[in-house]
Design an enzyme around this catalytic site. Structure first.
Site, PDB file in Angstrom:
ATOM      1  N   GLU A   1      -0.168  -5.430 -65.922  1.00 39.37           N
ATOM      2  CA  GLU A   1      -0.184  -6.874 -65.657  1.00 39.37           C
ATOM      3  C   GLU A   1      -0.875  -7.149 -64.328  1.00 39.37           C
ATOM      4  OE1 GLU A   1       3.955  -7.935 -68.048  1.00 39.37           O
ATOM      5  OE2 GLU A   1       3.763  -8.473 -65.928  1.00 39.37           O
TER       6      GLU A   1
ATOM      7  N   GLU B   1      -2.196  10.514 -74.145  1.00 37.04           N
ATOM      8  CA  GLU B   1      -3.094   9.645 -73.377  1.00 37.04           C
ATOM      9  C   GLU B   1      -3.927  10.451 -72.389  1.00 37.04           C
ATOM     10  OE1 GLU B   1      -2.906   5.976 -70.136  1.00 37.04           O
ATOM     11  OE2 GLU B   1      -1.090   7.063 -70.680  1.00 37.04           O
TER      12      GLU B   1
ATOM     13  N   GLY C   1     -31.321  13.590 -56.968  1.00 37.60           N
ATOM     14  CA  GLY C   1     -31.969  12.847 -55.893  1.00 37.60           C
ATOM     15  C   GLY C   1     -32.102  11.373 -56.217  1.00 37.60           C
TER      16      GLY C   1
END
Length: 614
Positions: A138, A254, A351
């Site tokens: 939230e 997960e 680079g």
């Protein structure tokens, strides 16, 4: 497009091993990714046509039972497939959206859903017809997810939900959402319930996609629930058990499904960096010949080895039904931090080209930052590890030492490993010297000797250490045994550091003490990483595997780092203490001839470059 899944009769492989069926699945997904997914790798919008092709291949339903249209695969098989998808050029964004739908939504419905809920949602998720989402976070509740403010109040025949969710993966495109809300605020995390809510439910609104640093091909948004009325049948699992059961049950899934693709992306970044270094010439020769570049490649190779071992162990434990909360936190901390290091090195090797969007390493650099934030931040993982260290140390279980109850070690070495640990604990200092001498002479399983040397070093019972010759090549067995000793030294430092922390801070509350031993927690994670590498290298030695030498070099590199990190953590806690100085000398001895960091990285770079040339 035909689906590819392993046969249900396939025997469960030993740790770190892959069945023929799993290998065939990974190869098929790799080919698919190179042909179908790689063209979308740099896309910054969700690729729905690719999603449908992934579903046709069977990826969306891999862990879902066949009765619901899935592949009925275990966690290891599932993550092997998604890792192969990323190694083949599939984007981490698509892997993230897949994980949110199939794993974070599908697995809880599978485990806790009623028959009606399973019949309604699982076939649609497995076929790719519907996309799922997991809505816990939230605006004001991130790491402290249990403090969420979304409320669910009972009404006649159902529930009324009000609140908001933030950073919801698949929010703009999902058809069904797993939403967590407090049904009894007074009970905190024990008063949170889970609800399955369809997108078209009145009072349920998805916000606009959020503009993110990375994973731009996986849409994310806020959700708003305003007088959102759902029936009693929307409740998933028991009332009040949404957080402590439904959310926690998906923890290992997960983290494996988030970190497995990360490990695959690291392997791909290493391959691309090695090939670029071979093709890019400066000062008349390929940059792959420059020592500074080779040091970066060697470090990347060591981290790729470690990342793969961590998620494979986590998958094996989960598939065996073994609780793996600590192991999942360690894997989350190590892989996410190592991904950042690998991404940084990849950009550095490329680079200026690594800084522009036409090269995938630029996107990889942005994408992997999520791993230190999502699924529990690195700081939360350290807190979990610190809490575990304190609790187990107070209980006299010595969490830093080898455990005779470690299911992975038992599976790898059998009862012999347990017997060897107990045998070493009964030895005197004089006898220990003869054990070390025998370990360098006798033809015994390498893992048994590694366990013995780890335990002896942890007890400070070794008169000398197996450093290797001053000049010339160092045999992999010597690297492995030196690494095992370094692991033991790290364990000794952690054990004494915890003793000192508890004795010097008796008046500190636990939450403050946990934060003060964060460096010890990180060192514990590094020690765990080194041991996995030692064990894997030992097994490869016994089997005459082609990766024996680089695995042994990686084990020695990470083990020396673990011991040094543990000693520095202790020094930060307590200042200079005589025994720490003695251990520093021992670690320095292990980093001498044949085992300096630069020599080990050079060896690992040679392996990475050779692999890229194949």
């Amino acid at each position: 497009m035909s689906q590819v899944t392993p046969e249900p009769s396939s025997p469960r492989p030993a740790p770190f091993q892959t069945t023929d069926e799993q290998s065939a699945l990974a190869d098929e997904v790799l080919k698919f990714a190179r042909a179908e997914a790689a063209p979308h790798e740099l896309a910054e919008e969700f690729a729905m046509p690719l999603w449908r092709k992934m579903a046709e291949l069977g990826l969306m339903g891999l862990p879902i039972p066949r009765e619901y249209g899935g592949g009925d695969s275990d966690l290891t098989t599932t993550v092997l497939a998604v890792e192969a998808f990323v190694r083949g050029g599939g984007s981490l964004s698509m892997a993230l959206s897949w994980g949110a739908s199939t794993v974070l939504f599908g697995i809880p419905v599978l485990v806790f859903g009623t028959s009606e809920q399973k019949q309604r949602y699982l076939p649609r998720i497995a076929s790719g017809e519907w996309i799922g989402a997991f809505a816990l976070t939230e605006p004001g509740a991130g790491s402290d997810a249990a403090s969420l403010r979304t409320r669910a109040r009972r009404t006649d025949g159902g529930w009324l939900l009000d609140g908001a969710k933030m950073f919801i993966t698949n929010g703009p495109i999902a058809d069904a959402f797993l939403v967590f809300a407090s049904t009894d605020p007074a009970r905190g995390r024990n008063g949170i319930s889970a609800f399955v809510i369809d997108r078209e439910t009145p009072g349920f609104t998805c916000g606009q996609p959020l503009h993110k640093m990375g994973h731009r091909g996986s849409p994310t948004s806020e959700l708003v629930l305003q007088d959102c009325r759902v029936p009693d049948t929307a409740l998933l699992g028991k009332e009040g058990r949404g957080f402590v059961e439904v959310a926690f049950s998906t923890l290992e899934w997960e983290r494996s499904c988030l970190l497995g693709p990360g490990a695959g992306a690291c392997a791909l970044a290493l391959e691309r960096s090695a090939r670029y270094a071979l093709s890019r010439a400066q000062f008349g020769r390929p940059v792959a010949e420059f020592g500074a570049v080779r040091q970066l490649l060697g470090d990347m190779q060591a981290r790729c080895f470690a990342a793969a071992l961590h998620w494979r162990r986590l998958g094996w434990l989960k598939d065996a039904g073994v609780p793996a909360v600590t192991e999942s936190s360690i894997a989350k901390l190590v892989i996410s931090e190592d991904c950042l290091r690998v991404a940084d090195s990849a950009v550095q090797i490329h680079g200026g080209y690594g800084y522009i969007r036409e090269y995938p390493v630029e996107q990889f650099y942005r994408d992997v930052k999520l791993y230190t934030l999502g699924g529990g931040t690195s700081e939360i993982q350290q807190r979990i590890l610190a809490e575990t260290l304190l609790k187990e140390h107070r209980d006299g279980r010595h969490p830093e030492r080898l455990s005779t109850r470690d299911p992975l070690l038992r599976a790898l070495a059998g009862d012999a490993a347990v017997d060897r640990i107990q045998e070493m604990r009964a030895l005197g200092r004089a006898t220990a010297a003869s054990v070390l001498e025998a370990s360098l002479r006798h033809d015994q399983p390498e893992l048994a000797w590694a366990v013995a040397l780890d335990e002896l070093a942890a007890q400070d019972r070794l008169e000398s250490l197996p450093c290797g010759p001053a000049q010339g090549p160092v045999p992999p067995r010597v690297h492995i045994r030196a690494a095992a000793c370094a692991c033991g030294l790290a364990a000794a430092a952690l054990e004494r550091g915890l003793d000192l922390a508890l004795s010097l801070r008796t008046d500190h509350p636990d939450h403050e003490l946990q934060e003060q031993i964060f460096p010890l927690a990180r060192a514990r994670a590094e020690l765990d990483t080194a041991r996995l590498l030692v064990w894997r290298a030992a097994l490869s030695t016994d089997a005459a595997g082609r990766e024996t030498a680089p695995l042994a070099a990686a084990a020695r590199l990470r083990a020396s780092a673990a011991a040094t990190q543990a000693l520095l953590a202790v020094s930060d806690l307590t200042g200079d203490v005589p025994w720490a100085t003695s251990l520093f000398r021992s670690v320095a001895e292990l980093r001498r001839a044949g085992g300096t960091d630069s020599e080990l990285r050079e060896a690992l770079a040679g392996f990475a470059i050779a692999q890229a040339q194949c």
